[in-house]
Design a protein around this motif. Structure first.
Motif, PDB file in Angstrom:
ATOM      1  N   VAL A   1      -5.680   7.857   5.138  1.00 51.93           N
ATOM      2  CA  VAL A   1      -5.531   6.421   4.868  1.00 51.93           C
ATOM      3  C   VAL A   1      -5.188   6.235   3.393  1.00 51.93           C
ATOM      4  O   VAL A   1      -5.456   7.107   2.570  1.00 51.93           O
ATOM      5  CB  VAL A   1      -6.819   5.629   5.215  1.00 51.93           C
ATOM      6  N   GLU A   2      -4.587   5.079   3.083  1.00 49.93           N
ATOM      7  CA  GLU A   2      -4.280   4.778   1.696  1.00 49.93           C
ATOM      8  C   GLU A   2      -5.576   4.518   0.947  1.00 49.93           C
ATOM      9  O   GLU A   2      -6.470   3.846   1.449  1.00 49.93           O
ATOM     10  CB  GLU A   2      -3.377   3.544   1.568  1.00 49.93           C
ATOM     11  N   ASN A   3      -5.671   5.048  -0.238  1.00 45.33           N
ATOM     12  CA  ASN A   3      -6.860   4.867  -1.065  1.00 45.33           C
ATOM     13  C   ASN A   3      -6.763   3.514  -1.766  1.00 45.33           C
ATOM     14  O   ASN A   3      -6.259   3.408  -2.882  1.00 45.33           O
ATOM     15  CB  ASN A   3      -6.974   6.006  -2.081  1.00 45.33           C
ATOM     16  N   ILE A   4      -7.275   2.483  -1.103  1.00 44.18           N
ATOM     17  CA  ILE A   4      -7.147   1.123  -1.642  1.00 44.18           C
ATOM     18  C   ILE A   4      -8.158   0.839  -2.750  1.00 44.18           C
ATOM     19  O   ILE A   4      -8.068  -0.181  -3.412  1.00 44.18           O
ATOM     20  CB  ILE A   4      -7.272   0.049  -0.537  1.00 44.18           C
ATOM     21  N   VAL A   5      -9.098   1.715  -2.964  1.00 43.57           N
ATOM     22  CA  VAL A   5     -10.086   1.491  -4.017  1.00 43.57           C
ATOM     23  C   VAL A   5      -9.770   2.255  -5.287  1.00 43.57           C
ATOM     24  O   VAL A   5     -10.549   2.248  -6.227  1.00 43.57           O
ATOM     25  CB  VAL A   5     -11.520   1.830  -3.540  1.00 43.57           C
ATOM     26  N   ILE A   6      -8.613   2.870  -5.324  1.00 41.25           N
ATOM     27  CA  ILE A   6      -8.215   3.581  -6.532  1.00 41.25           C
ATOM     28  C   ILE A   6      -8.149   2.597  -7.696  1.00 41.25           C
ATOM     29  O   ILE A   6      -7.768   1.443  -7.537  1.00 41.25           O
ATOM     30  CB  ILE A   6      -6.869   4.306  -6.332  1.00 41.25           C
ATOM     31  N   SER A   7      -8.558   3.037  -8.843  1.00 42.33           N
ATOM     32  CA  SER A   7      -8.638   2.146  -9.997  1.00 42.33           C
ATOM     33  C   SER A   7      -7.307   2.118 -10.739  1.00 42.33           C
ATOM     34  O   SER A   7      -7.063   2.934 -11.633  1.00 42.33           O
ATOM     35  CB  SER A   7      -9.759   2.624 -10.923  1.00 42.33           C
ATOM     36  N   VAL A   8      -6.457   1.205 -10.342  1.00 38.60           N
ATOM     37  CA  VAL A   8      -5.190   1.001 -11.040  1.00 38.60           C
ATOM     38  C   VAL A   8      -5.025  -0.488 -11.285  1.00 38.60           C
ATOM     39  O   VAL A   8      -5.482  -1.305 -10.501  1.00 38.60           O
ATOM     40  CB  VAL A   8      -3.974   1.528 -10.248  1.00 38.60           C
ATOM     41  N   ASP A   9      -4.398  -0.817 -12.376  1.00 34.61           N
ATOM     42  CA  ASP A   9      -4.231  -2.225 -12.703  1.00 34.61           C
ATOM     43  C   ASP A   9      -2.880  -2.455 -13.351  1.00 34.61           C
ATOM     44  O   ASP A   9      -2.754  -2.397 -14.570  1.00 34.61           O
ATOM     45  CB  ASP A   9      -5.348  -2.683 -13.628  1.00 34.61           C
ATOM     46  N   PRO A  10      -1.859  -2.717 -12.534  1.00 38.75           N
ATOM     47  CA  PRO A  10      -0.533  -2.948 -13.099  1.00 38.75           C
ATOM     48  C   PRO A  10      -0.335  -4.355 -13.655  1.00 38.75           C
ATOM     49  O   PRO A  10       0.750  -4.710 -14.053  1.00 38.75           O
ATOM     50  CB  PRO A  10       0.391  -2.707 -11.907  1.00 38.75           C
TER      51      PRO A  10
ATOM     52  N   PHE B   1       0.784  -1.220   0.000  1.00 37.81           N
ATOM     53  CA  PHE B   1       0.000   0.000   0.000  1.00 37.81           C
ATOM     54  C   PHE B   1       0.824   1.283   0.000  1.00 37.81           C
ATOM     55  O   PHE B   1       0.275   2.353  -0.174  1.00 37.81           O
ATOM     56  CB  PHE B   1      -0.933   0.012   1.215  1.00 37.81           C
ATOM     57  N   GLU B   2       2.122   1.180   0.205  1.00 41.38           N
ATOM     58  CA  GLU B   2       2.910   2.392   0.422  1.00 41.38           C
ATOM     59  C   GLU B   2       2.945   3.338  -0.774  1.00 41.38           C
ATOM     60  O   GLU B   2       3.172   4.530  -0.595  1.00 41.38           O
ATOM     61  CB  GLU B   2       4.331   2.035   0.870  1.00 41.38           C
ATOM     62  N   VAL B   3       2.698   2.860  -1.984  1.00 42.88           N
ATOM     63  CA  VAL B   3       2.734   3.761  -3.141  1.00 42.88           C
ATOM     64  C   VAL B   3       1.363   4.337  -3.480  1.00 42.88           C
ATOM     65  O   VAL B   3       1.245   5.175  -4.361  1.00 42.88           O
ATOM     66  CB  VAL B   3       3.313   3.055  -4.396  1.00 42.88           C
ATOM     67  N   LEU B   4       0.324   3.919  -2.773  1.00 40.95           N
ATOM     68  CA  LEU B   4      -1.014   4.432  -3.040  1.00 40.95           C
ATOM     69  C   LEU B   4      -1.178   5.826  -2.443  1.00 40.95           C
ATOM     70  O   LEU B   4      -0.647   6.113  -1.371  1.00 40.95           O
ATOM     71  CB  LEU B   4      -2.074   3.492  -2.462  1.00 40.95           C
ATOM     72  N   PRO B   5      -1.933   6.681  -3.099  1.00 43.52           N
ATOM     73  CA  PRO B   5      -2.163   8.017  -2.548  1.00 43.52           C
ATOM     74  C   PRO B   5      -3.046   7.949  -1.308  1.00 43.52           C
ATOM     75  O   PRO B   5      -3.829   7.009  -1.145  1.00 43.52           O
ATOM     76  CB  PRO B   5      -2.891   8.747  -3.687  1.00 43.52           C
ATOM     77  N   GLU B   6      -2.900   8.925  -0.440  1.00 40.31           N
ATOM     78  CA  GLU B   6      -3.713   8.976   0.765  1.00 40.31           C
ATOM     79  C   GLU B   6      -4.929   9.862   0.543  1.00 40.31           C
ATOM     80  O   GLU B   6      -4.892  10.811  -0.244  1.00 40.31           O
ATOM     81  CB  GLU B   6      -2.901   9.508   1.942  1.00 40.31           C
ATOM     82  N   ILE B   7      -5.992   9.544   1.271  1.00 38.30           N
ATOM     83  CA  ILE B   7      -7.201  10.358   1.259  1.00 38.30           C
ATOM     84  C   ILE B   7      -7.638  10.564   2.702  1.00 38.30           C
ATOM     85  O   ILE B   7      -7.229   9.827   3.593  1.00 38.30           O
ATOM     86  CB  ILE B   7      -8.351   9.694   0.464  1.00 38.30           C
ATOM     87  N   ASP B   8      -8.463  11.577   2.931  1.00 36.91           N
ATOM     88  CA  ASP B   8      -9.061  11.777   4.249  1.00 36.91           C
ATOM     89  C   ASP B   8     -10.247  10.833   4.361  1.00 36.91           C
ATOM     90  O   ASP B   8     -11.130  10.825   3.504  1.00 36.91           O
ATOM     91  CB  ASP B   8      -9.545  13.220   4.423  1.00 36.91           C
ATOM     92  N   TYR B   9     -10.261  10.019   5.419  1.00 40.28           N
ATOM     93  CA  TYR B   9     -11.348   9.073   5.625  1.00 40.28           C
ATOM     94  C   TYR B   9     -12.017   9.399   6.937  1.00 40.28           C
ATOM     95  O   TYR B   9     -11.373   9.498   7.971  1.00 40.28           O
ATOM     96  CB  TYR B   9     -10.833   7.628   5.637  1.00 40.28           C
ATOM     97  N   LYS B  10     -13.333   9.539   6.893  1.00 45.65           N
ATOM     98  CA  LYS B  10     -14.119   9.913   8.059  1.00 45.65           C
ATOM     99  C   LYS B  10     -14.608   8.655   8.772  1.00 45.65           C
ATOM    100  O   LYS B  10     -15.447   7.929   8.258  1.00 45.65           O
ATOM    101  CB  LYS B  10     -15.307  10.756   7.604  1.00 45.65           C
ATOM    102  N   PHE B  11     -14.050   8.401   9.966  1.00 45.26           N
ATOM    103  CA  PHE B  11     -14.462   7.255  10.763  1.00 45.26           C
ATOM    104  C   PHE B  11     -15.723   7.582  11.566  1.00 45.26           C
ATOM    105  O   PHE B  11     -16.567   6.744  11.772  1.00 45.26           O
ATOM    106  CB  PHE B  11     -13.342   6.815  11.709  1.00 45.26           C
TER     107      PHE B  11
END
Length: 186
Positions: free
Chosen positions: A21-30, A3-13
């Motif tokens: 937090v890391e944006n794990i739902v970003i649409s990338v497909d390497p 996850f370290e290369v993913l961009p971070e976003i503000d997440y409201k808990f």
């Protein structure tokens, strides 16, 4: 590591708790630049979790994600091979009761190995329910046996050979950074 290369976003808990937090739902497909089956070896699993297999293969659990990635597994709780107890629990939840798990799912022709479908399936099911005997010339597959077969198919997994792991991780991270940067431009 993954996850370290993913961009971070503000997440409201909750109303006051907002964290980066890391944006794990970003649409990338390497996958295209990294995924090549000739690069991987395969094996038959017992009941190891991805973390256990990572430790066994690489001496470290942190590479579990490579096993999930090369096998295109999104949900390791369902897509990875399950232990017997996990499979039992999964089946009971999926089918609603222990009795339903043992209900007929398919009738397979002994000679042709074809599964009866449609009207033929309904006729065989009625005959079975009326007599409690499997119709002549067919094998009965229960819901549990069906799920067990699918689970057994998951035992064949690909993995990155240990001597190629560093190169694979590097290629993956490079591809991921490239894709993340392309997504950021939009």
């Amino acid at each position: 590591m993954f996850f370290e290369v993913l961009p971070e976003i503000d997440y409201k808990f909750d109303k006051r708790d907002i964290r980066k937090v890391e944006n794990i739902v970003i649409s990338v497909d390497p996958i295209e630049s990294v995924y090549d089956l000739s690069y991987f070896d395969n094996m038959v699993l017992g009941e190891q979790t991805p973390e256990e297999l990572s430790h066994e293969l690489y001496g470290d659990t942190q590479y579990y994600w490579t096993l999930l990635y090369v096998n295109k597994i999104v949900n390791p709780y369902i897509d990875w091979v399950m232990s017997r107890s996990s499979l039992d629990e999964y089946c009971e939840i999926k089918y609603g009761s222990a009795e339903a798990v043992l209900e007929p799912r398919e009738f397979v022709n002994i000679t042709t190995k074809l599964i009866a479908v449609g009207v033929e399936h309904e006729k065989l099911l009625k005959e079975y329910n009326d007599t409690n005997v499997v119709p002549l010339g067919f094998n009965l597959i229960t819901n549990y046996e069906y799920e067990q077969r699918i689970n057994d198919e998951k035992r064949y997994v690909y993995y990155v050979p240990p001597q190629s792991l560093v190169n694979f991780v590097d290629r993956f991270q490079t591809a991921l950074r490239t894709n993340v940067n392309e997504v950021r431009r939009y």
